[in-house]
Design an enzyme around this catalytic site. Structure first.
Site, short mmCIF file in Angstrom:
data_model
loop_
_atom_site.label_atom_id
_atom_site.label_comp_id
_atom_site.label_asym_id
_atom_site.label_seq_id
_atom_site.Cartn_x
_atom_site.Cartn_y
_atom_site.Cartn_z
N GLU A 50 -11.54 12.84 30.69
CA GLU A 50 -10.72 13.03 31.90
C GLU A 50 -11.00 14.35 32.59
OE1 GLU A 50 -9.51 11.92 29.04
OE2 GLU A 50 -8.42 10.06 29.42
N PHE A 112 5.52 6.85 23.07
CA PHE A 112 4.08 6.92 22.81
C PHE A 112 3.35 7.37 24.07
CE2 PHE A 112 -0.12 4.73 22.69
CZ PHE A 112 -0.67 5.53 21.70
N GLN A 113 2.51 8.35 23.93
CA GLN A 113 1.71 8.92 25.02
C GLN A 113 2.57 9.43 26.17
OE1 GLN A 113 -1.58 6.18 25.85
NE2 GLN A 113 -2.74 7.27 24.29
N LYS A 162 4.81 3.38 34.33
CA LYS A 162 4.18 2.06 34.27
C LYS A 162 5.01 0.98 34.97
CE LYS A 162 1.74 -1.03 31.16
NZ LYS A 162 1.29 -1.27 29.77
N MET A 479 -23.06 35.90 29.37
CA MET A 479 -22.18 36.83 30.07
C MET A 479 -21.32 37.61 29.08
SD MET A 479 -21.53 38.16 32.84
CE MET A 479 -21.67 37.39 34.43
C1 TPP Z 1 -13.81 27.20 29.29
C2 TPP Z 1 -14.25 28.60 29.17
N1 TPP Z 1 -14.23 29.21 27.97
C3 TPP Z 1 -14.65 30.50 27.85
C4 TPP Z 1 -15.09 31.19 28.95
C5 TPP Z 1 -15.53 32.65 28.81
N2 TPP Z 1 -16.96 32.77 29.17
C6 TPP Z 1 -17.36 33.21 30.40
S1 TPP Z 1 -19.01 33.20 30.56
C7 TPP Z 1 -19.24 32.65 29.00
C8 TPP Z 1 -20.62 32.42 28.46
C9 TPP Z 1 -21.30 31.28 29.12
O1 TPP Z 1 -22.48 31.00 28.41
P1 TPP Z 1 -23.61 30.11 29.05
O2 TPP Z 1 -23.02 28.87 29.59
O3 TPP Z 1 -24.71 29.95 28.08
O4 TPP Z 1 -24.07 30.94 30.32
P2 TPP Z 1 -24.90 32.33 30.37
O5 TPP Z 1 -23.91 33.42 30.59
O6 TPP Z 1 -25.65 32.47 29.10
O7 TPP Z 1 -25.79 32.15 31.56
C10 TPP Z 1 -18.02 32.49 28.35
C11 TPP Z 1 -17.87 32.06 26.96
C12 TPP Z 1 -15.03 30.52 30.19
N3 TPP Z 1 -15.40 31.12 31.32
N4 TPP Z 1 -14.65 29.23 30.26
#
Ligand code: TPP
Ligand code: MG
Lengths: 572, 163
Positions: A50, A112-113, A162, A479
């Site tokens: 979803e 439920f749900q 529903k 990042m």
């Molecule tokens: C759902 C979610 N969880 C955690 C984060 C924190 N976060 C920001 S950037 C990042 C790393 C992303 O890694 P990747 O997709 O490999 O991209 P890169 O920075 O290596 O280009 C994280 C964990 C987020 N933005 N969103």
């Protein structure tokens, strides 16, 4: 004509001109799915999660400006959708999400749900409704679409028990043509006195700069903005969300501003004497340290949402109104006005800006023998002619796209700016491809992000959506790794994405084309091949330099003038 | 600074929780909140007391306005207005205290609306300050229970909050 609730719901979608619906069935929405089965005007796209449905509806909306629509079942269906709803909310994306609910007599009984969908989504929707009586259904649908698409757009949730869609209970149906709500009247135009004052301030400016945001894109103001900026010879910078609102390759464009903005954009912000903020909200990633924000500037702020004005930064001339209309009004005032911009001062300002530009802050060292992620994006820009719709995930790769893929048109850049949701990219690209089958759609993603909604590769196979996935694979949650390098003594805590799947095989297992490229000299060939395959989804695993960082960067607590530049570019 | 905000909103289920949710989500504080339908049953009127500097109050009123169900609102503290709060207070009333408490209630123009051998229930309306003053004037050992409604407010003059 007598219709059941389920029939009414589907009829309302048709009346709203909805052609595509992203959803996932379940007990509480069975009556609705039965109605969908009996018709073919509204095409249902069966996602695999979803969250994917809501992001896809979001991508659809960002690429078209039309509201995206998602249909989820009650309980876990609704909760799985929440991240998608919050993502759309943070970026003001028009969307209607219909959730099933347990039958009205069961509400509150821990059935439920059953979850309190209204309560759970309340803080992350523009508005939400629970339809308790089938007789309210049509009007609620009308209101939902009206609210989602007018004023400052946003997601609206309609929770439908529903029994409200019971096929055996039929009532006369008439879809209202229009709706008036005494409690909701979005502003139609800006105050003309304020518009005049703003124009006069800009005309008298010596060092003006335009700071444009996502509101220009969602508010369909790109053409008016472009004309005004050209007419007045103004330098312009943009937020992450605003990219494409003004041509990224245009002469007057300074690049993105903020934490990973360009040197010239941030310096211009710091030194300007008049700041013209348009459809932007002074987010903390943009302002840096608020106390040092545009210290010498008088600020004009145009926004549809009065609550955005003077929220984080005090402004001098607020104009509440739809950006499109306000900018058009400003243009008229400018054209009719006796005085012209101060050419001499502007010229000096432009030569200062030129000097900042010559720092070449986006320079990177391409001679490492590894593919540089920046180079991969620049190459994609070249091969696509800058004309592809790009969806991104969140991380370094997202910032690099913003820096190295100049967008010339609005609605071509789909990214989760406000919430920063990893897992947004692939489903958003999917939604865009559904909306614009004739366009090239590329999801630029990271090795962390892609796995957060990778199941949607199955949806792309099922509905034959030949988008492209370009994975900038650095083996890291890059990042986060960058922050740990800078601020935690390079202690890399839980950021290595070990035990990666073989993405080539994974793509193939989903029935797509999987490819990998590792050497700089093979990059152009691989990207060309990827884009040349028009009828298949191609997943290209680009193995990039794992240690690369995003520069420039404004560190926490610093102002625009205190950027950290890349070691590869020398301040001359 | 203390502000008293009057809100006219659609009388719909969920409207109240939107207001309450807004305050908790944005970290604004609510000192009191009262709400009831008006002479037009499709509208409710809410009086909300909060505090904050001018910037915060400006944001609060703007954010409240943004709620779809809010029809109109006014910061009553910006003009001349009247505030009243009602209190029901149950007091211990035994022996010599019976007369003393009764006299105090009269001075404050309250009404004793229930009497037992050992207690009174007093009804009192007034500004918050007046109710505070009454509570301060009664010996604390005599107070068994207090219920306060929080203030309702209305602007003076013919102009008002209506649609
Ligand atoms: C759902 C979610 N969880 C955690 C984060 C924190 N976060 C920001 S950037 C990042 C790393 C992303 O890694 P990747 O997709 O490999 O991209 P890169 O920075 O290596 O280009 C994280 C964990 C987020 N933005 N969103
Ligand atoms: Mg990565």
């Amino acid at each position: 004509m007598e219709l059941s609730g389920a029939e009414i719901l589907v009829q309302c979608l048709k009346d709203e001109g909805v052609e595509h619906l992203f959803g996932y069935p379940g007990g509480a929405v069975l009556h609705i799915y039965d109605e969908l089965f009996k018709q073919d005007e509204v095409q249902h796209i069966l996602v695999r999660h979803e969250q994917g449905a809501v992001h896809a509806a979001d991508g659809y909306a960002r690429a078209t400006g039309k509201p995206g629509v998602a249909l989820l079942t009650s309980g876990p269906g609704a909760t799985n959708g929440v991240t998608g709803i919050a993502t759309a909310y943070c970026d003001s994306i028009p969307m209607v999400v219909i959730t099933g609910q347990v039958p009205t007599p069961f509400i509150g009984s821990d059935a439920f749900q059953e979850v309190d969908t209204l309560g759970i989504t309340r803080p992350c929707v523009k508005h939400n409704f629970l339809v308790k009586d089938v007789r309210d259904l049509a009007e609620t649908m009308k209101k939902a679409f009206y609210i989602a698409t007018s004023g400052r757009p946003g997601p609206v949730v309609i929770d439908v028990p529903k029994d409200v869609t019971d096929p055996n209970i039929k009532i006369p149906h008439l879809y209202p043509k229009s709706i008036k709500m005494r409690s909701y009247n979005p502003v139609k135009r800006g105050h003309s006195g304020q518009v005049k004052k703003a124009v006069e301030l800009i005309l008298s400016a010596k060092r003006p700069v335009v700071y444009s945001g996502g509101g220009v894109v969602t508010g369909d103001g790109a053409a008016e903005l472009t004309e005004l900026v050209r007419e007045m010879n103004l330098p312009i910078t943009s937020t992450l969300m605003g990219l494409g609102g003004y041509p990224g390759t245009g002469k007057q464009f300074l690049g993105m501003l903020g934490m990973h903005g360009t040197y010239e954009a941030n310096m211009a912000m710091h030194d300007c004497d008049v700041l013209i903020a348009i459809g932007a909200r002074f987010d903390d990633r943009v302002t840096g340290k608020v106390k040092d924000f545009c210290p010498d500037a008088k600020i004009i702020h145009i926004d549809i949402d009065p609550a955005s004005i003077s929220k984080n930064v005090r402004v001098d001339i607020p104009i509440v109104g739809p950006v499109k209309r306000v900018l058009a009004d400003m243009l008229n005032v400018v054209k009719a006005h006796k005085s012209r911009p101060n050419c001499e001062a502007l010229e000096q300002w432009w030569s200062q800006l030129q000097q900042w530009r010559s720092v070449n802050c986006l320079k990177y060292n391409a001679s490492s023998g590894r593919i540089k992620p920046q180079a991969a994006i620049e190459m994609l820009h070249k091969i696509t002619g800058g004309d592809a719709i790009i969806a991104s995930d969140v991380g370094q790769h997202q910032m690099w796209v913003a820096q190295y893929y100049p967008f010339d048109k609005p609605q071509h850049w789909l990214t989760s700016g406000g919430l920063g949701t990893m897992g947004f990219g692939l489903p958003a690209a999917m939604g865009a491809k559904v909306a614009c089958p004739e366009k090239d759609v590329v999801c630029i993603t990271g090795d962390g992000s892609i796995q957060m909604n990778i199941q949607e590769l199955a949806t792309c196979q099922h509905f034959n959506l030949p988008l492209k996935v370009m994975l900038l694979n650095n083996g890291y949650l890059g990042m986060v790794r960058q922050w740990q390098e800078f601020f935690y003594g390079s202690r890399y805590s839980e950021v290595t994405v070990e035990a990666q799947p073989d993405f080539v095989k994974l793509a193939q297992a989903y029935g797509h084309v999987g490819m990998r490229v590792e050497k700089p000299e093979d990059l152009e060939g691989a990207l060309t091949e990827m884009m040349a395959i028009k009828d298949r989804l191609v997943f290209l695993d680009v193995v990039v330099d794992p240690g690369e960082n995003v520069y420039p960067m404004i560190m926490a607590g610093k102002g625009h003038h205190e950027m950290q530049l890349s070691p590869d570019c020398e301040l001359s | 600074m203390r502000h008293i905000i009057s809100i006219l909103m659609e009388n719909e289920a969920g409207a109240l929780s939107r207001v309450a949710g807004l305050f908790s989500a944005r970290g604004y504080n609510i000192e009191s909140l009262t709400v009831a339908p008006t002479e037009d049953p499709t509208l409710s009127r809410m009086t909300l007391v909060t505090c904050g500097n001018n910037e915060i109050i400006e944001q609060i009123t703007k954010q409240l306005h943004k709620l779809i169900e809010v029809v109109k609102l006014a910061d009553l503290s910006e003009g001349v207005h009247i505030e009243r709060e009602m209190m029901l207070i149950k007091l211990l009333a035994k022996g010599s205290h019976r007369e003393e408490v009764k006299r105090l209630v009269e001075i404050f123009r309250g009404n004793i609306i229930d009497v037992t051998d050992t207690s009174y229930i007093v009804e009192m309306t007034g500004t918050c300050d007046k109710l505070d003053a009454f509570i301060g004037a009664v010996h604390e050992d005599l107070i068994l229970e207090t219920v306060r409604t929080g203030p309702s407010g209305i602007a003076r003059g013919t102009k008002g909050l209506s649609i």
